[in-house]
Design a protein around this motif. Structure first.
Motif, PDB file in Angstrom:
ATOM      1  N   LEU A 263      48.809  51.782  43.082  1.00 52.14           N
ATOM      2  CA  LEU A 263      49.255  50.421  42.778  1.00 52.14           C
ATOM      3  C   LEU A 263      49.923  50.418  41.407  1.00 52.14           C
ATOM      4  N   HIS A 264      51.185  49.981  41.351  1.00 50.55           N
ATOM      5  CA  HIS A 264      51.852  49.910  40.047  1.00 50.55           C
ATOM      6  C   HIS A 264      51.169  48.838  39.203  1.00 50.55           C
ATOM      7  N   VAL A 265      50.985  49.138  37.931  1.00 54.78           N
ATOM      8  CA  VAL A 265      50.233  48.240  37.058  1.00 54.78           C
ATOM      9  C   VAL A 265      50.899  46.865  36.944  1.00 54.78           C
ATOM     10  N   TYR A 266      52.217  46.802  37.057  1.00 53.72           N
ATOM     11  CA  TYR A 266      52.896  45.505  37.015  1.00 53.72           C
ATOM     12  C   TYR A 266      52.464  44.640  38.192  1.00 53.72           C
ATOM     13  N   ASP A 267      52.383  45.245  39.377  1.00 56.23           N
ATOM     14  CA  ASP A 267      51.949  44.497  40.560  1.00 56.23           C
ATOM     15  C   ASP A 267      50.503  44.034  40.413  1.00 56.23           C
ATOM     16  N   HIS A 268      49.686  44.853  39.768  1.00 53.23           N
ATOM     17  CA  HIS A 268      48.302  44.454  39.514  1.00 53.23           C
ATOM     18  C   HIS A 268      48.265  43.227  38.596  1.00 53.23           C
ATOM     19  N   CYS A 269      49.111  43.220  37.575  1.00 58.22           N
ATOM     20  CA  CYS A 269      49.167  42.088  36.639  1.00 58.22           C
ATOM     21  C   CYS A 269      49.570  40.797  37.347  1.00 58.22           C
ATOM     22  N   THR A 270      50.547  40.884  38.231  1.00 61.90           N
ATOM     23  CA  THR A 270      50.984  39.676  38.950  1.00 61.90           C
ATOM     24  C   THR A 270      49.871  39.160  39.856  1.00 61.90           C
ATOM     25  N   ALA A 271      49.087  40.079  40.413  1.00 63.70           N
ATOM     26  CA  ALA A 271      47.983  39.669  41.283  1.00 63.70           C
ATOM     27  C   ALA A 271      46.912  38.922  40.490  1.00 63.70           C
ATOM     28  N   ILE A 272      46.546  39.447  39.332  1.00 63.20           N
ATOM     29  CA  ILE A 272      45.521  38.790  38.515  1.00 63.20           C
ATOM     30  C   ILE A 272      46.016  37.425  38.042  1.00 63.20           C
ATOM     31  N   ASP A 273      47.269  37.352  37.684  1.00 63.25           N
ATOM     32  CA  ASP A 273      47.881  36.082  37.283  1.00 63.25           C
ATOM     33  C   ASP A 273      47.689  35.033  38.390  1.00 63.25           C
ATOM     34  N   LEU A 274      47.969  35.406  39.618  1.00 67.55           N
ATOM     35  CA  LEU A 274      47.797  34.488  40.748  1.00 67.55           C
ATOM     36  C   LEU A 274      46.337  34.103  40.950  1.00 67.55           C
ATOM     37  N   ILE A 275      45.452  35.075  40.821  1.00 69.50           N
ATOM     38  CA  ILE A 275      44.034  34.822  41.101  1.00 69.50           C
ATOM     39  C   ILE A 275      43.423  33.879  40.069  1.00 69.50           C
ATOM     40  N   ILE A 276      43.723  34.101  38.782  1.00 65.49           N
ATOM     41  CA  ILE A 276      43.092  33.246  37.761  1.00 65.49           C
ATOM     42  C   ILE A 276      43.619  31.813  37.814  1.00 65.49           C
ATOM     43  N   HIS A 277      44.821  31.636  38.336  1.00 60.51           N
ATOM     44  CA  HIS A 277      45.378  30.286  38.422  1.00 60.51           C
ATOM     45  C   HIS A 277      45.107  29.608  39.766  1.00 60.51           C
ATOM     46  N   ASN A 278      45.087  30.395  40.844  1.00 58.71           N
ATOM     47  CA  ASN A 278      45.019  29.786  42.180  1.00 58.71           C
ATOM     48  C   ASN A 278      43.922  30.344  43.084  1.00 58.71           C
ATOM     49  N   GLY A 279      43.231  31.393  42.630  1.00 62.87           N
ATOM     50  CA  GLY A 279      42.198  31.988  43.464  1.00 62.87           C
ATOM     51  C   GLY A 279      41.009  31.065  43.662  1.00 62.87           C
ATOM     52  N   LYS A 280      40.346  31.201  44.788  1.00 61.07           N
ATOM     53  CA  LYS A 280      39.191  30.363  45.113  1.00 61.07           C
ATOM     54  C   LYS A 280      37.986  30.816  44.315  1.00 61.07           C
ATOM     55  N   VAL A 281      37.359  29.892  43.621  1.00 62.03           N
ATOM     56  CA  VAL A 281      36.187  30.194  42.807  1.00 62.03           C
ATOM     57  C   VAL A 281      35.090  30.808  43.669  1.00 62.03           C
ATOM     58  N   GLY A 282      34.496  31.884  43.159  1.00 62.63           N
ATOM     59  CA  GLY A 282      33.434  32.577  43.873  1.00 62.63           C
ATOM     60  C   GLY A 282      33.905  33.692  44.783  1.00 62.63           C
ATOM     61  N   ASP A 283      35.222  33.841  44.927  1.00 66.50           N
ATOM     62  CA  ASP A 283      35.764  34.810  45.880  1.00 66.50           C
ATOM     63  C   ASP A 283      36.131  36.149  45.242  1.00 66.50           C
ATOM     64  N   VAL A 284      36.251  37.143  46.118  1.00 64.93           N
ATOM     65  CA  VAL A 284      36.717  38.480  45.762  1.00 64.93           C
ATOM     66  C   VAL A 284      38.081  38.698  46.406  1.00 64.93           C
ATOM     67  N   TYR A 285      39.002  39.338  45.671  1.00 67.91           N
ATOM     68  CA  TYR A 285      40.328  39.645  46.197  1.00 67.91           C
ATOM     69  C   TYR A 285      40.639  41.122  45.992  1.00 67.91           C
ATOM     70  N   ASN A 286      40.980  41.801  47.082  1.00 73.55           N
ATOM     71  CA  ASN A 286      41.418  43.197  46.997  1.00 73.55           C
ATOM     72  C   ASN A 286      42.901  43.268  46.643  1.00 73.55           C
ATOM     73  N   VAL A 287      43.236  44.209  45.758  1.00 68.82           N
ATOM     74  CA  VAL A 287      44.634  44.399  45.337  1.00 68.82           C
ATOM     75  C   VAL A 287      45.014  45.850  45.590  1.00 68.82           C
ATOM     76  N   GLY A 288      45.873  46.079  46.576  1.00 65.67           N
ATOM     77  CA  GLY A 288      46.259  47.444  46.927  1.00 65.67           C
ATOM     78  C   GLY A 288      47.755  47.592  47.074  1.00 65.67           C
ATOM     79  N   GLY A 289      48.228  48.810  46.914  1.00 70.89           N
ATOM     80  CA  GLY A 289      49.665  49.038  46.909  1.00 70.89           C
ATOM     81  C   GLY A 289      50.271  49.525  48.201  1.00 70.89           C
ATOM     82  N   HIS A 290      49.439  49.834  49.220  1.00 71.92           N
ATOM     83  CA  HIS A 290      49.944  50.426  50.471  1.00 71.92           C
ATOM     84  C   HIS A 290      50.748  51.694  50.168  1.00 71.92           C
ATOM     85  N   ASN A 291      50.250  52.491  49.234  1.00 72.24           N
ATOM     86  CA  ASN A 291      50.949  53.720  48.836  1.00 72.24           C
ATOM     87  C   ASN A 291      49.974  54.885  48.812  1.00 72.24           C
TER      88      ASN A 291
END
Length: 342
Positions: free
Chosen positions: A221-249
């Motif tokens: 997973l490219h670190v930039y893509d990881h950063c965009t994922a965390i950005d989305l989660i902290i602003h819009n992620g459901k409280v109490g949830d877990v989100y997997n972040v993978g690169g399909h690589n």
């Protein structure tokens, strides 16, 4: 103005995230808390250190008095915990520091977040909490429902931290989220990790140590893509949830090493097979469907493009990593790989 605490922001992923947030959200105040252990490097933050919306604080997340004082002074809205001892090999040699930082440090941050009513606490975790998958089953992937089954002291400490985060949400109502990522790569990666290690040693025509037969599979997973994922989660992620972040690589370690050698026009004869590490996981593979469907996340990079950019970054920034490959790191490398050829 939102005030965000980023712990471990002088490390690889945390440093990239600080760059990302400081530049994307000039209206936010980003406070970077880092102890500056061997993998922390303020050179990584050189381009943002003079920004008005950035502040660096040196300190230990497991120092309760210090952390509580910082929270009281700054009144954070969001806390994102990157701070962790993260190298599996080091955890095999010295598990204690991993428990201290990854478990007890997380507890201190959770207590402070609860005490000072933080609006969102986000824990940056790893796919290694799931254990591993068989190499011959390409149809199997880690989902958020996969049972936790850590293999190393490092992944056990991260699993413990995740469980604490979930317990604080259920017990105290702390608004938490967790992300579990696959192997990251990109700029500012500390040279003991696979990709920067192989790049730096290949450039110096030194032997490239590969564990076992090199067939262990990782999802990159490219670190930039990881950063965009965390950005989305902290602003819009459901409280109490877990989100997997993978690169399909997915690539074997040997494939990654050979890709680097080919890109640098170096011979495969530099590869040296060394004794496999204890408890070495076979295959990691993340299913990020939940993140994609719920929050609309899509990675920018595939591995073929990302690895070329990463190699070029190391070619263009030799001073950054050459300053690191000295002293304590040289001693660590010698102890970890010398005399272990198989």
């Amino acid at each position: 103005m939102k005030k965000i605490l980023v712990t471990g922001g002088a490390g690889f992923i945390g440093g990239n995230f600080v760059h990302y947030m400081v530049n994307k959200y000039p209206e936010y105040k980003i406070v970077n808390l880092d102890l500056l252990t061997y993998a922390g490097n303020l050179e990584t933050l050189k381009n943002v250190e003079d920004k008005e919306n950035y502040k660096f604080v040196k300190g230990d997340i497991s120092d309760r008095e210090f952390v509580f004082k910082l929270f009281e002074e700054e009144k954070f809205d969001i806390v994102i915990n990157f701070a962790a001892e993260s190298h599996v090999d080091r955890s095999v040699t010295d598990p204690g520091i991993f428990v201290q930082t990854n478990v007890l440090g997380t507890q201190v941050l959770l207590d402070a977040s609860k005490e000072f009513k933080v609006k969102r606490y986000h824990q940056v975790s790893t796919d290694e909490v799931y254990g591993d998958l068989p190499i011959d089953r390409n149809d199997l992937f880690f989902t958020e429902e996969t049972p936790l089954n850590p293999s190393s002291p490092y992944s056990a400490s991260k699993t413990s931290a995740d469980l604490l985060v979930q317990a604080y949400h259920r017990t105290y109502g702390l608004p938490t989220t967790i992300s579990r990522c696959s192997n990251n790569y990109g700029p500012y990666h500390f040279p003991e990790k696979l990709i920067p290690l192989m790049i730096s040693r290949a450039l110096n025509d030194e032997s490239l140590p590969v564990y076992g037969n090199g067939e262990n599979v990782r999802d990159w997973l490219h670190v930039y893509d990881h950063c965009t994922a965390i950005d989305l989660i902290i602003h819009n992620g459901k409280v109490g949830d877990v989100y997997n972040v993978g690169g399909h690589n997915e690539r074997t370690n040997l494939e990654v090493v050979k890709t680097i050698l080919k890109s640098l026009d170096k011979p495969e004869s530099l590869i040296t097979y060394v004794k496999d590490r204890p408890g070495h996981d076979l295959r990691y593979a993340i299913d990020p469907t939940k993140l994609e469907n719920e929050l609309g996340w899509k990675p920018k990079y595939n591995f073929d493009i990302g690895i070329k950019e990463t190699i070029q970054w190391y070619l263009d920034n030799k001073k950054w990593w050459q300053n690191i490959i000295s002293g304590e790191y040289q001693k660590y490398y010698k102890n970890q790989y010398d005399n272990k050829q198989s």
